[in-house]
Design an enzyme around this catalytic site. Structure first.
Site, PDB file in Angstrom:
ATOM      1  N   ALA A  65      52.154  40.283  39.903  1.00  0.00           N
ATOM      2  CA  ALA A  65      52.888  39.913  41.114  1.00  0.00           C
ATOM      3  C   ALA A  65      52.592  40.891  42.246  1.00  0.00           C
ATOM      4  CB  ALA A  65      54.388  39.882  40.816  1.00  0.00           C
TER       5      ALA A  65
ATOM      6  N   HIS B 197      37.004  32.144  32.004  1.00  0.00           N
ATOM      7  CA  HIS B 197      36.163  32.372  33.186  1.00  0.00           C
ATOM      8  C   HIS B 197      34.714  31.895  32.956  1.00  0.00           C
ATOM      9  CE1 HIS B 197      39.596  34.563  34.370  1.00  0.00           C
ATOM     10  NE2 HIS B 197      39.266  35.755  33.934  1.00  0.00           N
TER      11      HIS B 197
ATOM     12  N   GLN C  88      29.666  38.838  41.771  1.00  0.00           N
ATOM     13  CA  GLN C  88      30.166  40.144  42.168  1.00  0.00           C
ATOM     14  C   GLN C  88      29.312  41.213  41.504  1.00  0.00           C
ATOM     15  OE1 GLN C  88      34.185  39.436  40.851  1.00  0.00           O
ATOM     16  NE2 GLN C  88      33.831  40.309  38.861  1.00  0.00           N
TER      17      GLN C  88
HETATM   18  C1  BG6 Z   1      41.051  38.978  33.880  1.00  0.00           C
HETATM   19  C2  BG6 Z   1      40.871  39.643  32.550  1.00  0.00           C
HETATM   20  O1  BG6 Z   1      41.228  37.602  33.722  1.00  0.00           O
HETATM   21  O2  BG6 Z   1      39.893  39.186  34.666  1.00  0.00           O
HETATM   22  C3  BG6 Z   1      40.553  41.118  32.698  1.00  0.00           C
HETATM   23  O3  BG6 Z   1      42.077  39.509  31.821  1.00  0.00           O
HETATM   24  C4  BG6 Z   1      39.403  41.331  33.648  1.00  0.00           C
HETATM   25  O4  BG6 Z   1      40.266  41.715  31.442  1.00  0.00           O
HETATM   26  C5  BG6 Z   1      39.640  40.550  34.940  1.00  0.00           C
HETATM   27  O5  BG6 Z   1      39.309  42.719  33.918  1.00  0.00           O
HETATM   28  C6  BG6 Z   1      38.434  40.625  35.842  1.00  0.00           C
HETATM   29  O6  BG6 Z   1      38.709  40.007  37.058  1.00  0.00           O
HETATM   30  P1  BG6 Z   1      37.858  40.362  38.340  1.00  0.00           P
HETATM   31  O7  BG6 Z   1      38.336  39.403  39.361  1.00  0.00           O
HETATM   32  O8  BG6 Z   1      38.161  41.800  38.649  1.00  0.00           O
HETATM   33  O9  BG6 Z   1      36.429  40.188  37.962  1.00  0.00           O
END
Ligand code: BG6
Length: 494
Positions: free
Chosen positions: A26, A253, A387
């Site tokens: 949050a 993802h 990224q």
């Molecule tokens: C989250 C995972 O969904 O995504 C994490 O639970 C991970 O383990 C994170 O670090 C990474 O997100 P981003 O947006 O920083 O690549």
């Protein structure tokens, strides 16, 4: 995803009920994204953010917690403080247990402050662990806070993974939640879908002529989807050790990225059509097998000269944990477009870089008249880097300028940072705006979730029932050697 024209909806009053308001999700993600939308005048004129959590906090204390996480990405420097102050006036906090309808009823006055309550639109954002989703949903219904079909105001719920631990537990969660929120009120977030480059995948594929004719088994040798992080648990052992990298990153993802790469063109950008195509693609992915899966776990190592502990030495991790922090798999998609093309996916924590990218490698040029000179050059490859430095690059073979015909590889290179000198919105900004506008195309539908679980559930069960030991790899490296060997079997390297 639909043809959006983003604009403030001056009409319906909106209450955003943030359950778990004092937690990390949050404070670090949802509230900054709401502030960004507010700064860009994309929230309705009449809105309230109602924080709800167990900690006893006053409105003032809650606002102070929030303030620590607000940055003025969209408000000019001299207006920043004023913008933050105005925004915080829209925020209140209520403390209570998650399963208490009585405590939740105390939200009513905040709703009433926006107008006749049955006309107030509401978003219930569950920034809490999934085992609490049902308690909260039931209590919200018992407290009479969820509007009904015929009410003028709508209700939507936002939930975030992990949605269960496997296909069966995910189905159960879906069924239970459906008792309170219908599927069309449910917004399952996968924040990768809100990332700019991921959203661009469909545009790249379907708004350009040149890609589709070669986007298939006749021209593609393999596809790699690679996700790396150069850090470990960062205090999340309690969650991560229970789930592991396959459930944390791959099942959601990476499979979402795979679906967007592999799917057919949807009928239109309407949410139902986009998700229909993703489901179809996911259903054609054969379940991962242990022969084509490598799991690893980082041991002590070093990164940029700093010593880093191994996974089992991290606070909160049992010393005999077999939870994978790395996984690589070769997936197969059995359909006309992709049969025989390996989709190599890997995700790892504690590696030597933070990076997410997709590489589509094309086959060699048949009957290449430059064979003698091109033999040692790599095939064409399309790189889509999500990224850290968003980019799209296409590797071509080119004549090296000069008097002889010497060939070399070069990149047609689109770097976002220089090509688009604009503030790229955070994934949560985009997704929250979609929730407000009722656009579900970037959210995971129940059948899509089920199809994604089907790909990894059998392998997860085997890994766990046979207590298969993950392969060790040192923190700060590139992952276990066995993962390289897996990629090499398909003519690839990580
Ligand atoms: C989250 C995972 O969904 O995504 C994490 O639970 C991970 O383990 C994170 O670090 C990474 O997100 P981003 O947006 O920083 O690549």
């Amino acid at each position: 995803m639909s043809n959006k024209t983003r604009s403030a909806d001056g009409g319906g009053p909106l209450a955003i009920i943030l359950i778990g308001a004092s937690g990390d999700l949050a404070l670090k993600k949802v509230i900054p994204a709401l502030f960004a939308l507010y700064s860009r005048q994309l929230l309705p004129d009449r809105f309230q953010i109602i924080g709800y959590a167990r900690s006893a906090l006053s409105d003032e204390a809650f606002r102070e917690h929030m303030m620590a996480h607000l940055t003025c990405r969209y408000a000019p420097g001299d207006q920043c403080d004023a913008r933050i102050r105005e925004f915080l006036e829209h925020c209140v906090y209520i403390a209570g247990q998650y399963d208490s309808a009585d405590a939740l009823r105390r939200i009513q006055p905040a709703l009433a402050s926006l107008g006749p309550t049955d006309a107030v639109n509401r978003i219930f954002y569950m920034a809490i662990p999934p085992f609490l989703f049902m308690d909260v949903a039931r209590a919200l219904a018992d407290a009479g806070l969820v509007t009904h079909k015929d009410d003028p105001g709508w209700s939507r719920v936002v939930i975030e993974k992990p949605f269960g631990r496997d296909r069966a537990s995910s189905d159960e969660l879906t069924r239970n939640m459906a008792r309170v929120f219908a599927e069309d009120q449910t917004y399952r977030i996968d924040h990768y879908l809100g990332k700019e480059v991921i959203q661009n995948l469909l545009v790249l594929r379907f708004a350009n002529l040149i890609f589709d004719p070669i986007w298939n088994r006749a021209h593609v040798e393999h596809v790699k989807i690679s996700w790396m992080e150069d850090f470990g648990l960062e205090g999340r052992a309690g969650y991560f050790d229970d789930y592991g990298i396959i459930r944390d990153v791959m099942q959601n993802h990476l499979l979402q990225i795979l679906a967007l790469v592999a799917m057919e063109q949807p009928v239109s950008l309407e949410a139902g059509y986009v998700r229909d195509e993703k489901v179809k693609a996911l259903r054609c992915v054969q379940p991962a097998t242990l022969e084509d899966l490598v799991v690893g776990q980082y041991t002590a190592g070093s990164l940029r000269s700093a010593r880093r502990p191994g996974y089992r030495e991290e606070e909160g991790v049992p010393p005999d944990s077999i939870t994978p922090t790395y996984a690589a798999a070769a997936l197969r998609i059995r359909n006309r477009r992709w049969d025989g093309v390996p989709f190599l996916v890997r995700a790892g924590k504690g590696l030597n870089a933070r990076m997410t990218e997709i590489r589509i490698r094309f086959r060699p040029v048949p009957g290449n008249i430059f064979q003698h000179a091109a033999g040692h050059l790599a095939n064409n490859e399309l790189l889509i880097r999500v990224q850290p430095d968003a980019a799209i690059a296409f590797r071509i073979v080119n004549k090296a300028p000069g008097l002889t015909i010497a060939l070399e590889e070069s990149d047609l290179d689109l770097q976002y940072a220089s090509a688009f000198p604009v503030q790229i919105p955070d994934a949560y900004e985009c997704l929250l705006l979609d929730v407000i506008e009722g656009d579900r195309s970037l959210f995971i539908r129940a059948d899509e979730l089920a199809a994604a679980w089907d790909i990894f559930t059998p392998a997860l069960h085997e890994l766990e029932s046979h207590r298969i030991q993950p392969r060790p790899y040192p923190f700060g490296g590139t992952g276990p050697d066995a993962a390289q060997a897996l990629a090499a079997r398909y003519g690839a390297t990580w």
